[in-house]
Design a protein around this motif. Structure first.
Motif, PDB file in Angstrom:
ATOM      1  N   VAL A  12       0.853  -1.197   0.000  1.00  0.00           N
ATOM      2  CA  VAL A  12       0.000   0.000   0.000  1.00  0.00           C
ATOM      3  C   VAL A  12       0.889   1.247   0.000  1.00  0.00           C
ATOM      4  O   VAL A  12       1.780   1.400   0.834  1.00  0.00           O
ATOM      5  N   ASP A  13       0.639   2.144  -0.965  1.00  0.00           N
ATOM      6  CA  ASP A  13       1.393   3.403  -1.010  1.00  0.00           C
ATOM      7  C   ASP A  13       0.682   4.510  -0.240  1.00  0.00           C
ATOM      8  O   ASP A  13       1.322   5.420   0.269  1.00  0.00           O
ATOM      9  N   LEU A  14      -0.644   4.455  -0.199  1.00  0.00           N
ATOM     10  CA  LEU A  14      -1.393   5.510   0.494  1.00  0.00           C
ATOM     11  C   LEU A  14      -2.731   4.955   0.978  1.00  0.00           C
ATOM     12  O   LEU A  14      -3.437   4.275   0.224  1.00  0.00           O
ATOM     13  N   LEU A  15      -3.051   5.248   2.236  1.00  0.00           N
ATOM     14  CA  LEU A  15      -4.366   4.878   2.797  1.00  0.00           C
ATOM     15  C   LEU A  15      -5.187   6.158   2.929  1.00  0.00           C
ATOM     16  O   LEU A  15      -4.745   7.128   3.551  1.00  0.00           O
ATOM     17  N   ILE A  16      -6.388   6.118   2.342  1.00  0.00           N
ATOM     18  CA  ILE A  16      -7.304   7.257   2.491  1.00  0.00           C
ATOM     19  C   ILE A  16      -8.527   6.771   3.252  1.00  0.00           C
ATOM     20  O   ILE A  16      -9.472   6.230   2.659  1.00  0.00           O
ATOM     21  N   PRO A  17      -8.508   6.923   4.571  1.00  0.00           N
ATOM     22  CA  PRO A  17      -9.635   6.454   5.363  1.00  0.00           C
ATOM     23  C   PRO A  17     -10.715   7.536   5.477  1.00  0.00           C
ATOM     24  O   PRO A  17     -10.411   8.730   5.363  1.00  0.00           O
ATOM     25  N   HIS A  18     -11.942   7.108   5.727  1.00  0.00           N
ATOM     26  CA  HIS A  18     -13.009   8.062   6.048  1.00  0.00           C
ATOM     27  C   HIS A  18     -12.557   8.885   7.255  1.00  0.00           C
ATOM     28  O   HIS A  18     -12.042   8.347   8.233  1.00  0.00           O
TER      29      HIS A  18
END
Ligand code: ACO
Length: 328
Positions: A248-254
């Protein structure tokens, strides 16, 4: 026919008016310290009285079309994910279509709480993958501030107003959305709701006196669910894409609460610099939170072609949704 589908352009709209925790301190029994330590929120944006959800949706969608070099007449489909529609009907998507002048587009709303943007990406991308449409505007848009009881400290401190939009289109094979995972648990419907004004509790003086037209929430129950599901949904969607958390390069969580995000990050074993957090500046903007965070990450140069991006959300329903996007 199936074809790869990804994001071709992004846009956002956030109202200019900033409401800080310090200002809220003056109207309800709370403190900047409490709000910051329990949620990570420092301030949120509040729409002006005359602004409705479709106004923000329009602004975000317009920017996404400009960034994609597309004319409104070329749009095939508009999906607006929202829990704060302009009206019960017609859909906010139809108001948005008219404001854009996107007269060829089919248009509908999708209600899946704060997971709505992920649900809408899944719905729209499948329609493009199968050849029904060649492009879609996927929008998360909310004016939460008009649904809050500003005397209820349990809820009024949490939410903010915003919209985010993405143009989705066919992309090179091997890129775009690699997997989706959507889920729901209607057994938790009462934990987070706006009960008044629908067919169960039609609007009457009594429903207004009881405050049923405001958001109601069992915060700590939602919190427990969120902590569990954000990790579960991220791991499941990675499995479906054949990827491991290390890829994973980037996590965009709510963006609901930094404690919820921290728990998910820990579960995935991710480095903190691979996570987008902007809840401090916007609060929880429900279906708009993920597209706004994606937009800001892109603008900050945190996303490059080939990156694996996990987007994950949870919300009213209860619902959850996640996707792995390989940036085209
Ligand atoms: N200021 C000061 N005290 C407060 C406030 C406030 N703003 N709000 C609640 N409290 C009090 C409560 O009354 C309670 O007091 P008591 O113990 O005397 O009864 C105490 O603080 C603790 O309350 P908890 O609910 O246990 O606090 P918690 O640590 O769970 O934090 C919070 C509350 C921030 C709401 C947390 O539960 C949370 O983030 N839940 C998830 C909410 C969420 O994400 N909702 C959106 C879902 S997305 C969608 O679809 C819209």
């Amino acid at each position: 026919m199936t074809r790869a589908v990804g994001i071709a352009g992004l846009g956002t709209a956030v109202p200019p008016k900033v409401l800080t925790n310090k200002e809220i301190e003056k109207t309800v029994d709370t403190s900047d310290e409490w709000i910051t330590s329990r949620t990570g929120i420092k301030e949120r944006r509040i729409a002006e009285d005359h602004v409705s959800t479709s106004d923000l949706a329009f602004e975000a969608a317009h920017e996404a079309l400009v960034s994609t070099n597309m004319k409104p007449e070329e749009v095939d489909l508009i999906i607006v994910a929202t829990v704060s529609p302009d009206m019960i009907f017609p859909s906010t998507a139809c108001f948005t279509q008219e404001k854009l002048g996107a007269h060829k587009a089919a248009a509908f709303d999708l209600g899946a709480g704060c997971s709505g943007f992920i649900y809408a990406l899944a719905a729209g991308s499948q329609m493009i993958a199968t050849g029904l449409y060649d492009n879609a505007l996927i929008i998360g848009a909310e004016v939460m501030s008009k649904q809050l009881n500003w005397k209820d400290r349990n809820t009024c401190i949490l939410f903010g107003d915003a919209a985010g939009a993405a143009v989705i289109k066919p992309v090179e094979e091997g890129k775009g959305f690699l997997s989706f995972y959507l889920g729901a648990d209607g057994g938790g419907a009462d934990l987070l709701s706006l009960p008044g004004g629908g067919t169960k509790h039609p609007a009457t003086h009594e429903t207004v006196d009881k405050g049923l037209h405001y958001i109601q929430m069992a915060g700590s129950e939602v919190f427990k669910f969120a902590v569990r599901i954000m990790g579960d949904a991220s791991l499941e969607v990675l499995k479906r894409a054949g990827l491991s958390p290390e890829e994973v390069d980037l996590l965009i969580p709510h963006q609901a609460n930094t404690r919820i995000v921290d728990a998910a990050v820990k579960r995935l074993g991710l480095d903190k610099n691979k996570v987008c957090v902007n809840v401090d500046r916007y609060g929880n903007t429900s279906a708009a939170s993920i597209p706004v965070a994606l937009y800001e990450s892109f603008e900050q140069g945190r996303i490059k072609p080939g990156d694996n991006i996990v987007m994950v959300g949870f919300g009213a329903g209860l619902t959850w949704g996640s996707t792995v996007l390989r940036w085209a």
